[in-house]
Design a protein around this motif. Sequence first.
Motif, mmCIF file in Angstrom:
data_model
loop_
_atom_site.group_PDB
_atom_site.id
_atom_site.type_symbol
_atom_site.label_atom_id
_atom_site.label_comp_id
_atom_site.label_asym_id
_atom_site.label_seq_id
_atom_site.Cartn_x
_atom_site.Cartn_y
_atom_site.Cartn_z
ATOM 1 N N LYS A 175 0.845 -1.204 0.000
ATOM 2 C CA LYS A 175 0.000 0.000 0.000
ATOM 3 C C LYS A 175 0.879 1.253 0.000
ATOM 4 C CE LYS A 175 -4.178 -1.999 1.960
ATOM 5 N NZ LYS A 175 -5.123 -2.051 3.104
ATOM 6 N N GLY A 176 1.992 1.197 0.736
ATOM 7 C CA GLY A 176 2.927 2.308 0.709
ATOM 8 C C GLY A 176 3.520 2.534 -0.673
ATOM 9 N N ILE A 177 3.833 1.443 -1.373
ATOM 10 C CA ILE A 177 4.365 1.558 -2.735
ATOM 11 C C ILE A 177 3.352 2.236 -3.647
ATOM 12 C CG2 ILE A 177 5.014 0.222 -4.781
ATOM 13 C CD1 ILE A 177 6.266 -1.845 -2.835
ATOM 14 N N VAL A 178 2.105 1.786 -3.586
ATOM 15 C CA VAL A 178 1.068 2.358 -4.445
ATOM 16 C C VAL A 178 0.907 3.855 -4.185
ATOM 17 C CG1 VAL A 178 -1.410 2.373 -4.922
ATOM 18 C CG2 VAL A 178 -0.188 0.192 -4.751
ATOM 19 N N LEU A 179 0.799 4.235 -2.913
ATOM 20 C CA LEU A 179 0.615 5.647 -2.598
ATOM 21 C C LEU A 179 1.853 6.466 -2.954
ATOM 22 C CD1 LEU A 179 -1.359 5.567 0.781
ATOM 23 C CD2 LEU A 179 -2.230 5.721 -1.568
ATOM 24 N N THR A 180 3.028 5.895 -2.770
ATOM 25 C CA THR A 180 4.262 6.581 -3.151
ATOM 26 C C THR A 180 4.295 6.840 -4.652
ATOM 27 O OG1 THR A 180 5.553 5.706 -1.302
ATOM 28 C CG2 THR A 180 6.776 6.350 -3.274
ATOM 29 N N VAL A 181 3.995 5.829 -5.447
ATOM 30 C CA VAL A 181 4.008 5.989 -6.899
ATOM 31 C C VAL A 181 2.992 7.034 -7.334
ATOM 32 C CG1 VAL A 181 3.543 4.844 -9.097
ATOM 33 C CG2 VAL A 181 4.918 3.694 -7.356
ATOM 34 N N ARG A 182 1.802 6.980 -6.756
ATOM 35 C CA ARG A 182 0.773 7.950 -7.137
ATOM 36 C C ARG A 182 1.219 9.373 -6.789
ATOM 37 N NH1 ARG A 182 -4.520 5.805 -7.823
ATOM 38 N NH2 ARG A 182 -5.463 7.521 -6.685
ATOM 39 N N ALA A 191 8.505 10.847 -14.184
ATOM 40 C CA ALA A 191 9.310 9.987 -13.314
ATOM 41 C C ALA A 191 9.184 8.530 -13.744
ATOM 42 C CB ALA A 191 8.892 10.158 -11.868
ATOM 43 N N VAL A 192 10.285 7.799 -13.589
ATOM 44 C CA VAL A 192 10.330 6.373 -13.910
ATOM 45 C C VAL A 192 10.491 5.597 -12.615
ATOM 46 C CG1 VAL A 192 11.608 4.552 -15.127
ATOM 47 C CG2 VAL A 192 11.342 6.827 -16.178
ATOM 48 N N MET A 193 9.584 4.649 -12.382
ATOM 49 C CA MET A 193 9.622 3.827 -11.174
ATOM 50 C C MET A 193 10.351 2.519 -11.473
ATOM 51 S SD MET A 193 8.085 5.769 -9.079
ATOM 52 C CE MET A 193 7.744 7.407 -9.728
ATOM 53 N N VAL A 194 11.393 2.277 -10.714
ATOM 54 C CA VAL A 194 12.169 1.036 -10.847
ATOM 55 C C VAL A 194 11.781 0.152 -9.673
ATOM 56 C CG1 VAL A 194 14.468 0.055 -11.114
ATOM 57 C CG2 VAL A 194 14.022 2.395 -11.905
ATOM 58 N N HIS A 195 10.869 -0.769 -9.909
ATOM 59 C CA HIS A 195 10.329 -1.611 -8.837
ATOM 60 C C HIS A 195 11.268 -2.795 -8.605
ATOM 61 C CE1 HIS A 195 6.490 0.453 -8.363
ATOM 62 N NE2 HIS A 195 6.507 0.620 -9.672
ATOM 63 N N VAL A 196 11.954 -2.764 -7.472
ATOM 64 C CA VAL A 196 13.036 -3.702 -7.185
ATOM 65 C C VAL A 196 12.543 -4.787 -6.230
ATOM 66 C CG1 VAL A 196 15.304 -3.933 -6.114
ATOM 67 C CG2 VAL A 196 14.797 -1.942 -7.550
ATOM 68 N N GLU A 197 12.759 -6.029 -6.609
ATOM 69 C CA GLU A 197 12.362 -7.133 -5.746
ATOM 70 C C GLU A 197 13.486 -8.164 -5.661
ATOM 71 O OE1 GLU A 197 11.145 -8.324 -3.217
ATOM 72 O OE2 GLU A 197 8.990 -8.465 -3.629
ATOM 73 N N TRP A 224 4.406 -7.531 -6.968
ATOM 74 C CA TRP A 224 4.051 -7.018 -8.282
ATOM 75 C C TRP A 224 2.581 -7.299 -8.619
ATOM 76 C CZ3 TRP A 224 9.225 -9.491 -9.741
ATOM 77 C CH2 TRP A 224 10.253 -8.546 -9.663
ATOM 78 N N GLU A 225 2.077 -8.446 -8.185
ATOM 79 C CA GLU A 225 0.678 -8.763 -8.454
ATOM 80 C C GLU A 225 -0.267 -7.852 -7.670
ATOM 81 O OE1 GLU A 225 -0.416 -11.635 -10.727
ATOM 82 O OE2 GLU A 225 1.482 -10.690 -11.277
ATOM 83 N N LEU A 226 0.062 -7.587 -6.398
ATOM 84 C CA LEU A 226 -0.798 -6.730 -5.586
ATOM 85 C C LEU A 226 -0.832 -5.300 -6.110
ATOM 86 C CD1 LEU A 226 -0.127 -7.816 -1.879
ATOM 87 C CD2 LEU A 226 -2.298 -7.946 -3.118
ATOM 88 N N VAL A 227 0.325 -4.694 -6.325
ATOM 89 C CA VAL A 227 0.333 -3.270 -6.672
ATOM 90 C C VAL A 227 -0.314 -3.019 -8.031
ATOM 91 C CG1 VAL A 227 2.352 -2.832 -5.231
ATOM 92 C CG2 VAL A 227 2.666 -3.238 -7.695
ATOM 93 N N GLN A 228 -0.357 -4.041 -8.884
ATOM 94 C CA GLN A 228 -1.034 -3.899 -10.167
ATOM 95 C C GLN A 228 -2.509 -4.283 -10.093
ATOM 96 O OE1 GLN A 228 1.658 -4.914 -13.815
ATOM 97 N NE2 GLN A 228 2.308 -6.271 -12.152
ATOM 98 N N ALA A 255 -7.219 -3.048 -6.585
ATOM 99 C CA ALA A 255 -7.816 -2.978 -7.925
ATOM 100 C C ALA A 255 -8.212 -1.545 -8.273
ATOM 101 C CB ALA A 255 -9.030 -3.905 -7.995
ATOM 102 N N ALA A 256 -8.698 -0.798 -7.289
ATOM 103 C CA ALA A 256 -9.133 0.576 -7.536
ATOM 104 C C ALA A 256 -7.962 1.537 -7.659
ATOM 105 C CB ALA A 256 -10.071 1.030 -6.418
ATOM 106 N N ASN A 257 -6.828 1.179 -7.052
ATOM 107 C CA ASN A 257 -5.671 2.080 -7.028
ATOM 108 C C ASN A 257 -4.476 1.507 -7.778
ATOM 109 O OD1 ASN A 257 -6.432 4.369 -4.965
ATOM 110 N ND2 ASN A 257 -7.163 2.459 -4.056
ATOM 111 N N ARG A 258 -4.702 0.593 -8.646
ATOM 112 C CA ARG A 258 -3.613 -0.129 -9.324
ATOM 113 C C ARG A 258 -2.653 0.837 -10.004
ATOM 114 N NH1 ARG A 258 -7.254 -3.348 -13.558
ATOM 115 N NH2 ARG A 258 -8.350 -3.616 -11.583
ATOM 116 N N ILE A 259 -1.409 0.429 -10.052
ATOM 117 C CA ILE A 259 -0.387 1.216 -10.736
ATOM 118 C C ILE A 259 0.221 0.382 -11.852
ATOM 119 C CG2 ILE A 259 0.163 2.669 -8.743
ATOM 120 C CD1 ILE A 259 2.620 0.880 -8.238
ATOM 121 N N GLU A 260 0.783 1.066 -12.831
ATOM 122 C CA GLU A 260 1.517 0.416 -13.912
ATOM 123 C C GLU A 260 2.986 0.309 -13.519
ATOM 124 O OE1 GLU A 260 0.652 -0.794 -17.011
ATOM 125 O OE2 GLU A 260 -1.452 -0.587 -16.395
ATOM 126 N N LEU A 261 3.614 -0.772 -13.905
ATOM 127 C CA LEU A 261 5.053 -0.901 -13.715
ATOM 128 C C LEU A 261 5.772 -0.139 -14.828
ATOM 129 C CD1 LEU A 261 5.367 -4.719 -12.903
ATOM 130 C CD2 LEU A 261 5.038 -2.821 -11.311
#
Length: 411
Positions: A175-182, A191-197, A224-228, A255-261
Amino acid sequence: MQQNKQNGLIWAVGIEDTFIGQTARGERPLDEFELTQHYRFWREDLDRVRASGASMIRYGIPWYRVEPADGVYDWNWTDQVMAYFAEHRELVPIVDLMHYGTPLWLKNEFMNARYPELVARYAAAFAERYRHVARFYTPLNEPWVNAEWCGWSGKWPPYLKGQLGFALVLNQLCKGIVLTVRALKQLQPEAVMVHVEASKKYVPADPSFADQARFWNELRYAMWELVQGRVGHGHTLYEWMLDRHIGEPDLRWYAANRIELDWVGINYYPQFSVNVIDRQVVEEDKIPEPVPGTVEDMKDIARDIYRRYGKPVFITETSYNGSVDERVAWLEEVARASRELLEEGVDLYGVTWFPFFDMADWPYRTNGLPLRDNMATFGLYTLEEQPDGTLRRVKNAAAHRFEAEAKKTKA
């Protein structure tokens, strides 16, 4: 970033930047910039990075230092470093906003109900100040390892245990990742998000665990599945999440706040990234143990992630904890494998040697041994302790090999 991707590959480095400041249980702080004396020698360290031929650097921001009180920011040190990047545009930072630790004032750390909004607020404050310099961001480094150490093994705050603790922390992190990206995209659409796992691969101890290993190879993509917003009825991870208190309201929120990688970052270490699924994992909630991996395992992970998400892939961490000769050999294997992935059609943007110089191994936090006995020898530069306590940076053969690869790419 296309203009920096010369001859098909970027060579990058990173400076280890774990920041765990809390010592509630008597542990020592684990601030890698402090322990490796990077706060003291940051300019010289970045000069060395530039001299290496690296065109990008994963670079961490110590949240617990820059926000010493709720909503109060101290950018004094960060101002100096970001001014360096503004002056030397040939070295592009991937800003590592979150690398495990939270501010000392945040009660219950990641399980604080305000954590997702607070981490996004901090990210937005950073972008407001430095968007003229920074374009590439990692919202949070390695959600899997973060949730494992904070929520499963209970080694780091908030010291939860088991798969339930793992899932609870993972939910908060995502949830923090989603809100941060938004927040970042609103302020800085380019900005380009580099999602590191921590890109795991799971293998069965014997054929009887093949089905379980297949499931774990789906579970490794949980972040990756959750944030998308992909997890719902019929998804492989749906029941697992519901059984561990990631409920329907949470899944509807994603689902309502999904982000693109934008970019998908793979952290792969041959000594840690391949793990075995056995009876203890399946029946006793044990964390899977690592087994030796190969560069072919790394390639399998990269192929699978590219097939699944169709996004540019960046090897955001790799190295070898061992002798200089072993590090050189691993670097050569990675260089060859990366070229092969490009030839296969995988959109591989680059390779990051991480860390640039040796680091304090994480057990330093609890084992009471002196720093010299806790050094992990991953680096292109060796840290040698001098009689006055200064950690001298000594260039080794792996650095020369890295420079040769970087130069070859830029030729």
